[in-house]
Design an enzyme around this catalytic site. Sequence first.
Site, short mmCIF file in Angstrom:
data_model
loop_
_atom_site.label_atom_id
_atom_site.label_comp_id
_atom_site.label_asym_id
_atom_site.label_seq_id
_atom_site.Cartn_x
_atom_site.Cartn_y
_atom_site.Cartn_z
N THR A 1 2.05 -0.92 -0.88
CA THR A 1 0.70 -0.35 -0.87
C THR A 1 0.65 0.93 -0.03
O THR A 1 -0.02 1.89 -0.40
CB THR A 1 -0.30 -1.39 -0.31
N CYS B 1 -16.80 -10.58 7.24
CA CYS B 1 -18.11 -10.48 7.90
C CYS B 1 -18.46 -11.74 8.68
O CYS B 1 -19.21 -11.68 9.64
CB CYS B 1 -19.19 -10.14 6.88
N HIS C 1 2.04 3.64 -2.10
CA HIS C 1 1.08 4.07 -3.13
C HIS C 1 -0.07 4.88 -2.54
O HIS C 1 -0.53 5.84 -3.16
CB HIS C 1 0.52 2.86 -3.89
ZN LIG Z 1 0.92 -5.09 1.81
ZN LIG Z 2 -18.13 -12.48 4.51
#
Ligand SMILES: [Zn+2]
Ligand SMILES: [Zn+2]
Length: 368
Positions: free
Chosen positions: A39, A100, A42
């Site tokens: 990632t 969250c 990328h």
């Molecule tokens: Zn990763």
């Molecule tokens: Zn959450």
Amino acid sequence: MKAVRWFGRRDIRIDDLPEPKVGKGEVKVKITWSGICGTDVHEFTDGPIFIPVDVPHKLTGQKAPIIIGHEFGGYVVEVGEDVKSVQVGDLVAVMPLMSCGKCIFCQENRPNLCPDAAYRGLMGDGGMTEFIVVPEKDVQKFPEGVAPELVAFGEPFAVAVHALNRVGGVKGRSVSVVGAGPIGLIVAKVAEHLGAKPVIIFESDIGRRQCAKRLGFSHVFDPHNKSDREMFRALTNGLGTDVTVDAGGSAIIFEPAFPVAGLSSLQISFDITRPGGQVVLVAIHFPQIKLNMATFLSSEKSLFASWLYLPEEFEQGVKVIVELADWVPKLITRKIFIDSIVEEGLLELELYRAKHIKILVTPHHEFL
Ligand SMILES: [Zn+2]
Ligand SMILES: [Zn+2]
């Protein structure tokens, strides 16, 4: 302190930033090693993909430039008030997943599905720097005496543990893994460690097949090869495996990572799974892919998507890393200092992806 920051596509800089200060309930970690993930490559070559550039991320309030690196950990050097589970000197892996804590998914203990979830190293500052401050709950302690490189594997092992948990575990079951990149190799090893038998790897790249064999896997097959396919059938009573994990996927704008006569790694995964069996999707397929739904229907196979992990799986992953402490360092194909992240890390992986498993980066000379 030095920090590797993503400013834009092909624009990664090593900046000098102030050290973060520890607050109540927080832990300051001196980073030993950080792994470079596909990632990250990328984001460098084709980003932004996950990194927010215009609007700051809702949870972190951050946007580019962001410190990259989501596979990391190090030594605790300072603890804030009320911190009880770790102390100065402990070696820890840092969990990059943040959520969250309030939404329905967080309350159901599925923070990986939180709509505001963020990832350190992508939506918030990550581990390619000298120090980081994180909440106590986001560090997972290693026992004394283990190699400081192991902390870089907390994240990919958690991903592997989650994938195998998604199908209710693999003990005593046959498992195929399609794609022998870093995640595929780790999934295969964790499956073997958790009692799967046999564990079979399919990989079309010869370099990666050789690498899988060097890592000790005995059933490593080329999906193009007829005699390999026959051996596979013999190993699985002509039926296919109980569980197949698609760790192939397709990279953005690149050729599919696992091209077999135009078939996606997901179609191959279905094809090598026994009727009634389970397929786990770990790899990201960015382009739309075609699947044969008629045979899917009549064979009653199940498809499980596996996204990131749960906090307890991060803990479980660290436990597995410790149990496999002699094997895990074999995944490291290069260790570099933070200053050469672009040339010896990101560009190296862009050009010679199949040559490497994990490149680790350290911001402190003492660990090199
Ligand atoms: Zn990763
Ligand atoms: Zn959450």
